[in-house]
Structures are given as structure tokens and as C-alpha cells.
Design a protein around this motif. Structure first.
Motif, mmCIF file in Angstrom:
data_model
loop_
_atom_site.group_PDB
_atom_site.id
_atom_site.type_symbol
_atom_site.label_atom_id
_atom_site.label_comp_id
_atom_site.label_asym_id
_atom_site.label_seq_id
_atom_site.Cartn_x
_atom_site.Cartn_y
_atom_site.Cartn_z
ATOM 1 N N UNK A 103 0.832 -1.207 0.000
ATOM 2 C CA UNK A 103 0.000 0.000 0.000
ATOM 3 C C UNK A 103 0.869 1.261 0.000
ATOM 4 N N UNK A 104 1.907 1.259 0.850
ATOM 5 C CA UNK A 104 2.765 2.437 0.947
ATOM 6 C C UNK A 104 3.506 2.699 -0.363
ATOM 7 N N UNK A 109 3.925 5.876 -5.895
ATOM 8 C CA UNK A 109 3.732 6.045 -7.331
ATOM 9 C C UNK A 109 2.573 6.972 -7.656
ATOM 10 N N UNK A 110 1.439 6.768 -6.960
ATOM 11 C CA UNK A 110 0.273 7.618 -7.196
ATOM 12 C C UNK A 110 0.577 9.060 -6.812
ATOM 13 N N UNK A 119 1.536 2.250 -10.789
ATOM 14 C CA UNK A 119 2.019 2.451 -9.419
ATOM 15 C C UNK A 119 1.945 1.151 -8.626
ATOM 16 N N UNK A 120 0.841 0.412 -8.825
ATOM 17 C CA UNK A 120 0.696 -0.857 -8.106
ATOM 18 C C UNK A 120 1.752 -1.861 -8.546
ATOM 19 N N UNK A 121 1.949 -2.002 -9.848
ATOM 20 C CA UNK A 121 2.926 -2.971 -10.354
ATOM 21 C C UNK A 121 4.336 -2.614 -9.885
ATOM 22 N N UNK A 309 10.509 4.168 2.236
ATOM 23 C CA UNK A 309 9.102 3.861 2.534
ATOM 24 C C UNK A 309 8.937 2.389 2.915
ATOM 25 N N UNK A 310 9.567 1.499 2.161
ATOM 26 C CA UNK A 310 9.468 0.083 2.500
ATOM 27 C C UNK A 310 10.119 -0.196 3.854
ATOM 28 N N UNK A 311 11.282 0.421 4.092
ATOM 29 C CA UNK A 311 11.946 0.237 5.384
ATOM 30 C C UNK A 311 11.086 0.715 6.532
#
Length: 610
Positions: A103-104, A109-110, A119-121, A309-311
Motif C-alpha cells: 500500500x505504501x 507512485x500515485x 504504481x501498483x505494479x 518507505x518500504x523500510x
């Protein structure tokens, strides 16, 4: 005539092997790890470096077999019962981390102006952490079997499983009119069927197959069968549109309780190591520096943004589930990267029209840079973030102790050493710097205080100056010497009884002037050997005399070594026979024999020092 003979491209093989042989030891010596060494070597010899190779994708396809075999070996360690025990981590922790990070990353991307589908891919691809890199780093650090390592393994397994629903979502998000969308749904159904078929085949066919082949007593046939199982399982998954690594992992799990498990592991291991290194080399060569140069601002922004963001998502999930700050931060640094399975997802998205060729190349570069940066981030974490201090709640710190005997270290050695003293009623004080050990000891009625014996202020507080004798029972050679030096310098009248790690440690302690030292396994090993002689029919008194003779020879050789006569000591242990040339220490599996074993029985192949 010789120039016309066709054959394998040995030059390419030599370049690949040479790059790894040079880069990996250099990077490991610098503390950067083997993974970064392979990646850097790949960049240097690739099409954008020295141009030894122009088509790294070909090498990458072959080298993916290294990841496949690595996952097979991991599967061999994951018995179904063990996987069932990890079910909460796999489907709880794994789902929570993948969901939140997905989600983050989609939001990034969005938020930067890209359509929802793209953005999702892009975000979903970055969610899929590099299994090869994380598992390699965990293995190098010896943390795969630790609770922290098992949690990361569980997350990686869940991420591998998510490739099926992600491919389905890619098909759902395909633009209207794309003929590939329906095919993706069919591929998902085929994939589920392939997994079920592989499970059935593994349960009912593999063990009988290996049992039949074992009767042939042909080692090369068993090796070929092991490779057939690994590559065949990977092929089934690949044809079904799924991850080859998933097929190999499932095959490993299905064989994890087989009687042939250890044989399979020994057969596959050599191939795994070479091909996994080749995979990292190929990943480095695949980095399209032309695309990076043309879009370097975008690549740099998204590498940093996606990793941060992932971290942050990984850290939040870890803390939410009550992991410590240190563990949460290490997991975030180790797993905040894209992985090799993102390439599969991006290729599928390109095939159905969600991404174009340039977007695919840019996303691939972002993934590769994130993989390259991971070992560097780990090194930075090691230097910038100190280890967490132990929680000293309900633990008493050493202060004002008055025991007649001070014991430093309460592991297995210290626990046994103190028992005769306690039975005799000697007043003892005990310190240790392992909180869990102190808490465990308290459950059995032992009062152990927290204290680091390598600190002079702690030794004063623990009563080393008031004690008659100090017992050094810690298990590290350098720590033993540090403590002995401190006590000798600050409390010269105190008797020092020291546990020695090995012969070299013993000699240093004797030179230092300790009152008594004992190698931690020497006496137990002598008694073990003595009882073996008795079990072989030797008269008990003769066995005792032989053991006493070994003990005497060892003491005499120690005296000679202390006087600088290592050669003379070797001669004595060999029955006074002269030894031409220097003492050679036999080796096996990269470990040296102890000096005493090497000199007494040079043909022995055991590698354990006492």
C-alpha cells in the motif's frame, strides 16, 4: 588447424570465475560481504564496464539456477512440521508486512503522478525482497536458525507465495482489449494445479525413486537424480508461469524428512555455491547504465523513496509485533530492497500493456540499485547504531561483593567448577554479563550478579581485591587474557585460576603467571579416550597408565615450548625421533589440527583442538 576447432567459450568462463575470485575476497576483507563483491564484479565486466559480455540476460537465465538450488537446500531444512510451526509468522507477519508495504509503495507512485495500475505494479515488484541476497547474508552471519532469522525466512516464503495472486492482479489490471489478460488468469489456474501436482508427486514418488536408485550404489546416479528433482520441479513451476525457486523449495520441503536428505544436500551444495555467485555477477551485468544515465534523477529518487518507505513499513510492522528496536531496524535495512522476482512481475506487466519497454528498464534499474545498496546499508548500520543495552530489570549489578572466591563467567564450565566449592561451604561471588544466563541461574537458586570482568571498575566492585582467589571461567581466549592481565596488574596478591581455550591460550596464561590453568576440554577428552581403550578390551590399569603417560608428555612439551623449544617438544612427543624440517600441521576442511595432535599422530584426520 587448431584455430578451426570449435569448443566451449573458455575465455568467458575464465573471466567470470576470475572476477568472482578477485572481487569477493577483497570485499569480504573490507567487511562489505560477498554479495556486493559479486555485484560490483558484474558491473565491471559487463556491457557497461569492460565489455567482456554483451548479453548478460543469457547468463542471468543460467545463473538463476543458483537461486533455485539455494531454495531447494533451504527447503530441505524446512520439515513440514517446522513450516507448520512457522505458520503464524508466514501468514501473519508475512501478510501484514507485504500488505502494508504494498500500500505504501503504491501510494508513492500515485503521489508522484503515475496511474494506479503502473504504481501498483512498480510497488508490488519492490515488495518482493531478494530471497537470494537476504538468505546469503543471513547464512554468512549465521542467523538463519535464530528467531530473528526465522521470522525473515517466513516473510520471504510468503513473498514467494504472493507471486500467484500478484500475477492474477496484473491480469485484472490489464488494459481492455489485451489478449494477454485472459491468458494470465489461465496461467494462475495452471500454477495452482502445478503446485498440487508437485506436492502429490513428492509425497508418493520421490522417496521410492531414491530408494530404488540407492540400490545401484552409483554415486553419480544419485547426484544426477538430485539435480533432476531440483531442475524438474523448477521447470514445472516455470512452465506453469510461476517462480522456479518456489518449485525447488517445495521439492526440498517434500524431501526434508526423507532418509536421503543429507545425501541430497551434499550432492547439490557445490552446484549451488557456484551458480549463486554467477547469479549475482549476472545481476550486476544487467544494470543498464545507459537507461540510468538518461533517467538518473528518476532512478535515484525512486531508489531512495522506495527503500525509505518500504523500510519504514517493515520497521512499523516489526515494532507492532513487539520486536526490539534493534531487530526491527536490522530487518528494515536487510529487507528494504527489491528482488529478482520483480523482474518476472514487470515482464508480465509489460506483456499485457501496463508498462512499456522504457518503464520496465527503469524499474529494473531501480531494483538492481536497491540490491546493490543493501550490503552497504548493513555496514553503515553496524557502525552507526550501537548494540542494544541489555535489560537489567530484576538483575542485581555487582557492587560491594565480599566472597572469598570470585567466579567470572557462569556458563557450563563455571557452573561445574563452583559445585565442589559450594559443597565445601566456600563463600563465593559470581558475576556474568549475560542477563538471560543470570535469570536462568536464579531459577535454580544461584545468585549471579551482572558484571563485565574486562572492566577494572567492575572487578573492584565485585570484590576482586578482597578475594583470595579469582576463577576466570569465560569462554573466549582474548577475554580470558584481558581479565587475567587486569587482575595480575591491579591485584598481584590474588590467586588466578583460569580456564584456557586451547594450547596457545594456555602458554600465554602460564607466561602471564597465573596460579593454575586448565584447557577446557583436555581432561574430559583424556578420560573419554581412556574409557574408549577400556571398551576395546584394554586392561583398566593399562588404560590409566597410557592416559597418565599422555598427560606427562603434554606437560613436558609445554615446558619445552615455554622455553622456546617447539621443535624439541615435537621430537619428544614423537618418541625422541628427530623431525626434519619445520612442524607441519595437517589440515582438513580448512581447519588446523592442534599442535599436540599434529606432533603425536600426524596421520590423524580429526580437526578438533583441545
Amino acid at each position: 588447424m587448431a584455430a578451426e576447432i570449435s569448443g566451449p567459450d573458455l575465455f568467458s568462463v575464465v573471466v567470470l570465475l576470475g572476477a568472482g575470485v578477485v572481487a569477493v575476497p577483497l570485499f569480504k576483507r573490507l567487511g562489505l560481504g560477498s554479495v556486493l563483491g559479486y555485484l560490483a564484479a558484474g558491473i565491471i565486466i559487463g556491457p557497461f564496464g569492460l565489455k567482456f559480455f554483451s548479453d548478460p540476460q543469457t547468463i542471468l537465465h543460467v545463473a538463476e539456477l543458483g537461486v533455485v538450488m539455494f531454495l531447494f537446500l533451504i527447503g530441505l531444512e524446512m520439515q513440514p512440521s517446522r513450516l507448520w510451526g512457522l505458520r503464524k509468522s508466514i501468514f501473519g507477519l508475512g501478510a501484514l508486512q507485504v500488505g502494508l508495504c504494498g500500500l505504501l509503495l503504491t501510494g508513492v507512485g500515485i503521489g508522484t503522478g503515475f496511474p494506479v495500475a503502473q504504481s501498483f505494479v512498480a510497488g508490488a515488484g519492490f515488495v518482493l525482497t531478494s530471497t537470494a541476497i537476504v538468505m546469503q547474508l543471513l547464512q554468512e552471519r549465521g542467523e538463519i536458525a535464530t528467531p530473528q532469522g526465522q521470522r525473515m525466512v517466513s516473510i520471504l516464503l510468503f513473498e514467494d507465495l504472493t507471486i500467484v495472486p500478484l500475477l492474477a492482479l496484473v491480469a485484472f489490471l490489464a488494459p481492455m482489449g489485451s489478449s494477454q489478460g485472459g491468458l494470465q488468469w489461465i496461467n494462475v489456474a495452471i500454477g495452482i494445479g502445478a503446485i498440487a501436482g508437485l506436492v502429490v508427486a513428492g509425497k508418493y514418488l520421490l522417496n521410492p525413486l531414491f530408494g530404488f536408485l540407492a540400490q545401484s550404489r552409483a554415486r553419480e546416479v544419485m547426484t544426477a537424480a538430485a539435480l533432476l528433482v531440483v531442475l524438474g520441479s523448477a521447470l514445472i513451476m516455470q512452465v506453469s508461469g510461476l517462480s522456479m525457486a518456489m518449485g525447488a523449495f517445495l521439492a526440498g520441503v517434500l524431501l526434508s524428512e526423507s532418509t536421503f536428505r543429507h545425501q541430497l544436500e551434499a550432492d547439490i551444495e557445490p552446484f549451488r555455491g557456484i551458480l549463486l555467485g554467477l547469479f549475482f555477477l549476472a545481476v550486476g551485468m544487467s544494470l543498464d547504465l545507459g537507461v540510468v544515465a538518461a533517467n538518473w534523477k528518476m532512478v535515484l529518487f525512486y531508489v531512495v523513496a522506495f527503500k525509505l518507505v518500504k523500510g519504514a513499513g517493515i520497521f512499523a510492522v516489526a515494532r507492532l509485533l513487539r520486536s526490539s528496536n534493534r531487530e526491527a531496524l536490522e530487518r528494515a535495512v536487510l529487507m528494504a530492497q527489491g528482488g529478482e522476482f520483480a523482474f518476472v512481475l514487470y515482464a508480465a506487466a509489460t506483456a499485457v500493456g501496463i508498462l512499456d519497454g522504457e518503464a520496465n528498464a527503469i524499474l529494473t534499474a531501480i531494483i538492481i540499485f536497491s540490491m546493490v545498496l543493501t550490503p552497504l546499508f548493513i555496514v553503515a548500520l553496524r557502525f552507526l547504531v550501537p548494540k542494544e543495552k541489555q535489560d537489567l530489570e530484576e538483575v542485581d549489578i555487582a557492587d560491594g561483593l565480599t566472597g572469598n572466591v570470585l567466579i567470572i563467567g557462569f556458563g557450563r564450565f563455571g557452573q561445574i567448577s563452583c559445585q565442589p566449592l559450594l559443597i565445601r561451604g566456600v563463600d563465593i561471588s559470581i558475576i556474568d554479563n549475560d542477563v538471560e544466563m543470570i535469570q536462568a541461574a536464579s531459577q535454580f537458586g544461584f545468585k549471579v550478579y551482572y558484571g563485565d570482568g574486562t572492566r577494572l571498575d567492575i572487578l573492584h566492585a565485585a570484590g576482586a581485591g578482597r578475594a583470595q582467589t579469582v576463577l576466570i571461567c569465560v569462554d573466549k581466549a582474548e577475554t580470558i587474557l584481558t581479565i587475567a592481565n587486569l587482575i595480575k596488574a591491579e591485584f598481584p596478591m590474588v590467586q588466578i585460576y583460569a580456564r584456557a581455550f586451547d594450547r596457545g591460550n594456555t602458554i600465554e596464561l602460564i607466561k602471564l603467571g597465573v596460579d593454575f590453568q586448565m584447557r577446557e576440554t583436555f581432561e574430559s577428552a583424556l578420560i573419554f579416550g581412556e574409557n574408549t581403550l577400556i571398551g576395546l578390551g584394554v586392561d583398566p590399569q593399562e588404560a590409566a597408565d597410557i592416559t597418565a603417560d599422555v598427560r606427562r608428555r603434554d606437560a613436558e612439551r609445554l615446558d619445552l615450548q615455554l622455553a622456546g623449544g617447539i621443535r624439541a617438544g615435537a621430537d619428544l612427543m614423537k618418541g625422541n625421533a628427530p623431525v626434519p624440517g619445520p612442524l607441519v600441521r595437517p589440515r582438513q576442511r580448512g581447519r588446523a589440527l592442534s599442535d599436540e595432535t599434529a606432533s603425536v599422530l600426524p596421520s590423524i584426520q580429526s580437526a578438533d583442538a583441545n
